[in-house]
Design an enzyme around this catalytic site. Structure first.
Site, PDB file in Angstrom:
ATOM      1  N   ARG A 103       0.876  -1.180   0.000  1.00  0.00           N
ATOM      2  CA  ARG A 103       0.000   0.000   0.000  1.00  0.00           C
ATOM      3  C   ARG A 103       0.908   1.223   0.000  1.00  0.00           C
ATOM      4  NH1 ARG A 103      -5.336   1.288   3.567  1.00  0.00           N
ATOM      5  NH2 ARG A 103      -6.140  -0.084   1.949  1.00  0.00           N
ATOM      6  N   HIS A 130      -7.301   1.115  -6.372  1.00  0.00           N
ATOM      7  CA  HIS A 130      -7.532   0.206  -5.250  1.00  0.00           C
ATOM      8  C   HIS A 130      -8.210  -1.055  -5.815  1.00  0.00           C
ATOM      9  CE1 HIS A 130      -7.850  -1.161  -1.283  1.00  0.00           C
ATOM     10  NE2 HIS A 130      -8.721  -0.320  -0.769  1.00  0.00           N
ATOM     11  N   GLN A 133     -10.154  -3.719  -3.632  1.00  0.00           N
ATOM     12  CA  GLN A 133     -11.453  -3.205  -3.205  1.00  0.00           C
ATOM     13  C   GLN A 133     -12.480  -3.390  -4.327  1.00  0.00           C
ATOM     14  OE1 GLN A 133     -12.300  -1.604  -0.074  1.00  0.00           O
ATOM     15  NE2 GLN A 133     -14.304  -2.083  -0.923  1.00  0.00           N
ATOM     16  N   ASP A 222     -17.163   7.340  -1.232  1.00  0.00           N
ATOM     17  CA  ASP A 222     -15.895   7.157  -0.506  1.00  0.00           C
ATOM     18  C   ASP A 222     -15.585   8.509   0.143  1.00  0.00           C
ATOM     19  OD1 ASP A 222     -13.367   6.314   0.377  1.00  0.00           O
ATOM     20  OD2 ASP A 222     -12.409   6.595  -1.576  1.00  0.00           O
ATOM     21  N   CYS A 262     -16.476   1.901   0.591  1.00  0.00           N
ATOM     22  CA  CYS A 262     -15.323   1.009   0.828  1.00  0.00           C
ATOM     23  C   CYS A 262     -14.875   1.032   2.284  1.00  0.00           C
ATOM     24  CB  CYS A 262     -14.178   1.391  -0.089  1.00  0.00           C
ATOM     25  SG  CYS A 262     -13.644   3.090   0.119  1.00  0.00           S
ATOM     26  N   ARG A 290     -13.827  -8.490   1.148  1.00  0.00           N
ATOM     27  CA  ARG A 290     -12.381  -8.235   1.022  1.00  0.00           C
ATOM     28  C   ARG A 290     -11.610  -9.501   1.401  1.00  0.00           C
ATOM     29  NH1 ARG A 290     -10.212  -3.217   1.197  1.00  0.00           N
ATOM     30  NH2 ARG A 290      -8.418  -4.383   0.468  1.00  0.00           N
TER      31      ARG A 290
HETATM   32  N1   CP Z   1     -11.335  -0.147   2.320  1.00  0.00           N
HETATM   33  C1   CP Z   1     -10.073  -0.269   2.765  1.00  0.00           C
HETATM   34  O1   CP Z   1      -9.119  -0.477   2.019  1.00  0.00           O
HETATM   35  O2   CP Z   1      -9.941  -0.154   4.126  1.00  0.00           O
HETATM   36  P1   CP Z   1      -8.573  -0.006   4.910  1.00  0.00           P
HETATM   37  O3   CP Z   1      -7.971   1.319   4.508  1.00  0.00           O
HETATM   38  O4   CP Z   1      -8.961  -0.036   6.352  1.00  0.00           O
HETATM   39  O5   CP Z   1      -7.668  -1.130   4.537  1.00  0.00           O
HETATM   40  N1  NVA Z   2      -9.807   6.880  -1.172  1.00  0.00           N
HETATM   41  C1  NVA Z   2      -9.431   6.396   0.140  1.00  0.00           C
HETATM   42  C2  NVA Z   2      -9.731   4.944   0.251  1.00  0.00           C
HETATM   43  C3  NVA Z   2      -9.444   4.339   1.592  1.00  0.00           C
HETATM   44  C4  NVA Z   2      -9.692   2.863   1.634  1.00  0.00           C
HETATM   45  C5  NVA Z   2      -7.967   6.702   0.394  1.00  0.00           C
HETATM   46  O1  NVA Z   2      -7.157   6.527  -0.532  1.00  0.00           O
HETATM   47  O2  NVA Z   2      -7.633   7.102   1.491  1.00  0.00           O
END
Ligand code: CP
Ligand code: NVA
Length: 303
Positions: A103, A130, A133, A222, A262, A290
């Protein structure tokens, strides 16, 4: 498929295989049985940013499949490339472990890791996409709406990483996608063009959330402020007024439209508490899926 970096990198067949595998593994684990195809295998989980769902679901998925996972938190690794280049990290990991999940802020960091390692790399969210997701979202939509073909997903909010992978997923799975954002926060033309090149006229952008939800079977939102944009938070709250998925907006939508997010959700901003908790909300099924999708991806790539 060596790695899973973005939905648009995959073929439709590959995505269908992962989705089908996720459904099979979900049924298997619900029936109390297990699949230990990853016995002895180790996944390194690199996080430049915070996570709840992604971290826990990958860790549980690896354990479920007989393997193990190492969590490298933001404090451990910092920004990949700052202490040492991603290409050096990739070649070190190559000799210790069997898969990498990352990530990151920059999407290029994940691409660079993948370029320099022979083991599978999974994108667990970058500023650009993502994809894990989006796969869980597709599974959730299939479970609640049936055949995906011809369904319309209205995404209300920021044209961000989540919106982009959904646009690509809609293109791949025969759905249509519309992103409703305030001016200045739209999904970029290049991403819309990429989606439309995969499936003609499947993706569109509007500044009118009411128009977007009118005939949508799925309504998705989101956070207005993604990780890394914290300094813009107040400006974004001002700019996104009128783009909340709340009772006022849903008065314009089909009564049985499914509500998706999400997570993490910021109630009172992009979604109201009432909508989040309503009978049409499938947000916790999304979160559950997930886990099933991560198992499928891990088995598909590392099994
Ligand atoms: N939706 C999602 O990716 O959640 P987290 O940021 O908690 O992993
Ligand atoms: N768009 C958000 C998604 C979190 C799961 C971010 O990137 O923070």
């Amino acid at each position: 498929m060596k790695s899973f970096l973005a939905i648009n990198d995959c073929t439709t067949d590959e995505l269908h295989e992962v989705l089908d595998l996720s459904c099979q593994l979900k049924a298997l684990y619900k029936s109390g049985r297990r699949d230990t195809c990853l016995e002895g295998k180790v996944l390194a989980m690199l996080f430049e940013k915070a996570s709840l769902r992604t971290r826990v679901s990958f860790q549980v998925a690896m354990t479920d499949l007989g393997g193990s996972a190492l969590y490298l938190k933001p404090e451990d690794i910092g920004i990949i490339g700052e202490r040492e280049p991603a290409k050096d990290m990739a070649r070190v990991f190559d000799r210790y472990i069997d898969g990498i999940m990352a990530r990151t802020y920059k999407h290029e960091t994940i691409v660079e890791l993948d370029k320099w390692t022979g083991v599978p790399v999974i994108n667990a969210l970058s500023d650009w996409t993502h994809p894990c997701q989006a796969m869980a979202d597709v599974q959730t939509i299939q479970e609640h709406c049936g055949d995906l073909k011809g369904l319309k997903l209205a995404y209300i909010g920021d044209g961000n990483n989540v919106a982009r992978s959904l646009a690509f997923a809609c293109a791949k799975f025969g759905m249509t996608f519309v992103c409703a954002s305030p001016k200045g926060y739209e999904l970029d033309d290049e991403s819309l063009n990429t989606a439309n090149a995969m499936a003609a006229d499947c993706a569109a952008q509007t500044n009118d959330p009411v128009e977007a939800v009118t005939d949508a079977q799925v309504i998705y939102t989101d956070t207005w402020t993604s990780m890394g944009q914290e300094e813009e938070k107040q400006q974004r709250i001002n700019d996104f007024q009128g783009f909340a998925v709340d009772e006022t907006l849903l008065a314009n939508a089909p009564a049985n439209a499914k509500i998706m997010h999400c997570l993490p959700a910021y109630r009172g901003y992009e979604i109201s508490d009432g909508v989040m908790e309503s009978e049409h909300s499938v947000v916790f099924n999304q979160a559950e899926n997930r886990l099933h999708v991560q198992r499928a991806l891990l088995k598909y790539l590392m099994g």
